[in-house]
Motif scaffolding. Structure first.
Motif, PDB file in Angstrom:
ATOM      1  N   LYS A   1       0.850  -1.186   0.000  1.00 34.24           N
ATOM      2  CA  LYS A   1       0.000   0.000   0.000  1.00 34.24           C
ATOM      3  C   LYS A   1       0.889   1.241   0.000  1.00 34.24           C
ATOM      4  CE  LYS A   1      -3.718  -2.394   2.341  1.00 34.24           C
ATOM      5  NZ  LYS A   1      -3.195  -3.690   2.018  1.00 34.24           N
ATOM      6  N   ILE A   2       0.631   2.148  -0.930  1.00 32.73           N
ATOM      7  CA  ILE A   2       1.431   3.358  -1.085  1.00 32.73           C
ATOM      8  C   ILE A   2       0.520   4.567  -0.891  1.00 32.73           C
ATOM      9  CG2 ILE A   2       2.808   4.717  -2.695  1.00 32.73           C
ATOM     10  CD1 ILE A   2       3.668   2.091  -3.959  1.00 32.73           C
ATOM     11  N   ILE A   3       0.933   5.447  -0.022  1.00 35.24           N
ATOM     12  CA  ILE A   3       0.185   6.688   0.219  1.00 35.24           C
ATOM     13  C   ILE A   3       0.831   7.781  -0.621  1.00 35.24           C
ATOM     14  CG2 ILE A   3      -0.464   8.417   1.927  1.00 35.24           C
ATOM     15  CD1 ILE A   3      -0.370   6.191   4.024  1.00 35.24           C
ATOM     16  N   SER A   4       0.042   8.429  -1.436  1.00 30.69           N
ATOM     17  CA  SER A   4       0.580   9.502  -2.278  1.00 30.69           C
ATOM     18  C   SER A   4       0.149  10.847  -1.714  1.00 30.69           C
ATOM     19  CB  SER A   4       0.099   9.347  -3.718  1.00 30.69           C
ATOM     20  OG  SER A   4      -1.288   9.520  -3.792  1.00 30.69           O
ATOM     21  N   LEU A   5       1.097  11.749  -1.682  1.00 31.49           N
ATOM     22  CA  LEU A   5       0.849  13.106  -1.198  1.00 31.49           C
ATOM     23  C   LEU A   5       1.212  14.081  -2.307  1.00 31.49           C
ATOM     24  CD1 LEU A   5       2.464  12.774   2.332  1.00 31.49           C
ATOM     25  CD2 LEU A   5       0.043  12.619   1.765  1.00 31.49           C
TER      26      LEU A   5
ATOM     27  N   ARG B   1       3.110  16.912 -11.483  1.00 30.42           N
ATOM     28  CA  ARG B   1       3.130  16.130 -12.711  1.00 30.42           C
ATOM     29  C   ARG B   1       3.886  14.818 -12.516  1.00 30.42           C
ATOM     30  NH1 ARG B   1       6.075  18.899 -17.406  1.00 30.42           N
ATOM     31  NH2 ARG B   1       7.451  17.112 -17.521  1.00 30.42           N
ATOM     32  N   THR B   2       4.956  14.861 -11.755  1.00 31.50           N
ATOM     33  CA  THR B   2       5.732  13.649 -11.475  1.00 31.50           C
ATOM     34  C   THR B   2       4.912  12.661 -10.649  1.00 31.50           C
ATOM     35  OG1 THR B   2       7.734  14.987 -11.457  1.00 31.50           O
ATOM     36  CG2 THR B   2       7.881  12.795 -10.496  1.00 31.50           C
ATOM     37  N   MET B   3       4.152  13.189  -9.685  1.00 30.88           N
ATOM     38  CA  MET B   3       3.315  12.322  -8.848  1.00 30.88           C
ATOM     39  C   MET B   3       2.218  11.656  -9.677  1.00 30.88           C
ATOM     40  SD  MET B   3       2.957  11.002  -5.930  1.00 30.88           S
ATOM     41  CE  MET B   3       3.973  11.962  -4.863  1.00 30.88           C
ATOM     42  N   SER B   4       1.644  12.375 -10.613  1.00 27.98           N
ATOM     43  CA  SER B   4       0.596  11.763 -11.445  1.00 27.98           C
ATOM     44  C   SER B   4       1.184  10.679 -12.345  1.00 27.98           C
ATOM     45  CB  SER B   4      -0.136  12.822 -12.262  1.00 27.98           C
ATOM     46  OG  SER B   4       0.749  13.439 -13.168  1.00 27.98           O
TER      47      SER B   4
ATOM     48  N   ALA C   1       1.977   4.814 -13.285  1.00 28.56           N
ATOM     49  CA  ALA C   1       2.870   3.656 -13.417  1.00 28.56           C
ATOM     50  C   ALA C   1       2.580   2.615 -12.339  1.00 28.56           C
ATOM     51  CB  ALA C   1       4.322   4.107 -13.334  1.00 28.56           C
ATOM     52  N   LEU C   2       2.347   3.050 -11.113  1.00 31.57           N
ATOM     53  CA  LEU C   2       2.077   2.106 -10.028  1.00 31.57           C
ATOM     54  C   LEU C   2       0.696   1.469 -10.152  1.00 31.57           C
ATOM     55  CD1 LEU C   2       3.617   3.968  -6.968  1.00 31.57           C
ATOM     56  CD2 LEU C   2       4.535   1.995  -8.176  1.00 31.57           C
ATOM     57  N   ALA C   3      -0.277   2.200 -10.683  1.00 30.75           N
ATOM     58  CA  ALA C   3      -1.629   1.664 -10.837  1.00 30.75           C
ATOM     59  C   ALA C   3      -1.672   0.527 -11.853  1.00 30.75           C
ATOM     60  CB  ALA C   3      -2.594   2.770 -11.244  1.00 30.75           C
ATOM     61  N   SER C   4      -0.741   0.532 -12.808  1.00 30.18           N
ATOM     62  CA  SER C   4      -0.736  -0.538 -13.819  1.00 30.18           C
ATOM     63  C   SER C   4      -0.137  -1.832 -13.273  1.00 30.18           C
ATOM     64  CB  SER C   4       0.028  -0.082 -15.059  1.00 30.18           C
ATOM     65  OG  SER C   4       1.389   0.116 -14.733  1.00 30.18           O
ATOM     66  N   SER C   5       0.533  -1.766 -12.130  1.00 33.05           N
ATOM     67  CA  SER C   5       1.142  -2.948 -11.525  1.00 33.05           C
ATOM     68  C   SER C   5       0.199  -3.546 -10.491  1.00 33.05           C
ATOM     69  CB  SER C   5       2.464  -2.565 -10.858  1.00 33.05           C
ATOM     70  OG  SER C   5       2.996  -3.665 -10.195  1.00 33.05           O
ATOM     71  N   GLN C   6       0.164  -4.881 -10.412  1.00 37.95           N
ATOM     72  CA  GLN C   6      -0.702  -5.541  -9.438  1.00 37.95           C
ATOM     73  C   GLN C   6      -0.088  -5.625  -8.048  1.00 37.95           C
ATOM     74  OE1 GLN C   6      -1.685  -9.376 -10.964  1.00 37.95           O
ATOM     75  NE2 GLN C   6      -3.175  -8.580 -12.407  1.00 37.95           N
TER      76      GLN C   6
ATOM     77  N   ILE D   1      -2.558   2.119  -4.513  1.00 32.84           N
ATOM     78  CA  ILE D   1      -2.340   3.522  -4.203  1.00 32.84           C
ATOM     79  C   ILE D   1      -3.476   4.031  -3.328  1.00 32.84           C
ATOM     80  CG2 ILE D   1      -2.104   5.848  -5.153  1.00 32.84           C
ATOM     81  CD1 ILE D   1      -0.967   4.498  -7.672  1.00 32.84           C
ATOM     82  N   ILE D   2      -3.097   4.621  -2.203  1.00 32.48           N
ATOM     83  CA  ILE D   2      -4.056   5.232  -1.288  1.00 32.48           C
ATOM     84  C   ILE D   2      -3.832   6.727  -1.340  1.00 32.48           C
ATOM     85  CG2 ILE D   2      -4.826   5.382   1.105  1.00 32.48           C
ATOM     86  CD1 ILE D   2      -3.592   2.584   1.492  1.00 32.48           C
ATOM     87  N   SER D   3      -4.823   7.475  -1.811  1.00 27.81           N
ATOM     88  CA  SER D   3      -4.662   8.933  -1.945  1.00 27.81           C
ATOM     89  C   SER D   3      -5.081   9.652  -0.689  1.00 27.81           C
ATOM     90  CB  SER D   3      -5.487   9.448  -3.104  1.00 27.81           C
ATOM     91  OG  SER D   3      -4.992   8.884  -4.306  1.00 27.81           O
TER      92      SER D   3
END
Length: 159
Positions: A132-136, A140-143, A148-153, A157-159
């Motif tokens: 589980k990855i929390i994005s803050l 543009r780099t974060m998106s 890229a991470l969403a395409s991997s199983q 991603i936890i926003s």
């Protein structure tokens, strides 16, 4: 999680052993028969746990990345386990006066390794091994990173 898999493997291995022993030797089934075969089953289980640890089948994160659908390593583990177990049983039979179960050993190991394969595949298919990855932030780099991470199983991603 490793301890849970180890405990489940222990329960399943000895359940398989009891079922195979009762099926193969239904007429001569008694406590002494079972205890004689436990002299063999306990070292074989320890050997299999060591092999599964070496090939990281208890490290679920590494297993998810390396062994997604790899049946080759598990087949190799089965062969190594069977050969080493058979050789040690035949040499130990004369030293420790233990039975030499050829078919029983093969059936127990075959069913156990099918269980190991299926249990790890089910665990991965339920996506319980995802990191589980929390994005803050919303740069543009974060998106791009989120895409890229969403395409991997392996990642969630936890926003």
């Amino acid at each position: 999680m490793r301890f849970l898999f180890l405990l489940l493997d222990f329960i399943v291995f000895f359940t398989i052993s009891i079922l195979v022993l009762s099926g193969r030797a239904s007429s001569s089934w008694n406590l002494l028969f079972f205890l004689n075969h436990c002299k063999i089953s306990v070292p074989i289980f320890i050997l299999n746990v060591i092999l599964l640890l070496i090939f990281s089948f208890y490290d679920i994160k590494r297993y998810t990345i390396r062994h997604r659908n790899d049946f080759t390593e598990l087949s190799m583990l089965f062969i190594i386990s069977f050969v080493v177990s058979s050789a040690s049983i035949y040499f130990g039979a004369y030293l420790f006066n233990i039975p030499t179960p050829k078919t029983i050993l093969f059936l127990i190991l075959l069913i156990f390794y099918v269980y190991v394969f299926l249990s790890r595949q089910i665990y991965n298919s339920l996506h319980l091994s995802q990191a589980k990855i929390i994005s803050l932030g919303n740069s543009r780099t974060m998106s791009r990173l989120k895409t890229a991470l969403a395409s991997s199983q392996e990642y969630k991603i936890i926003s």
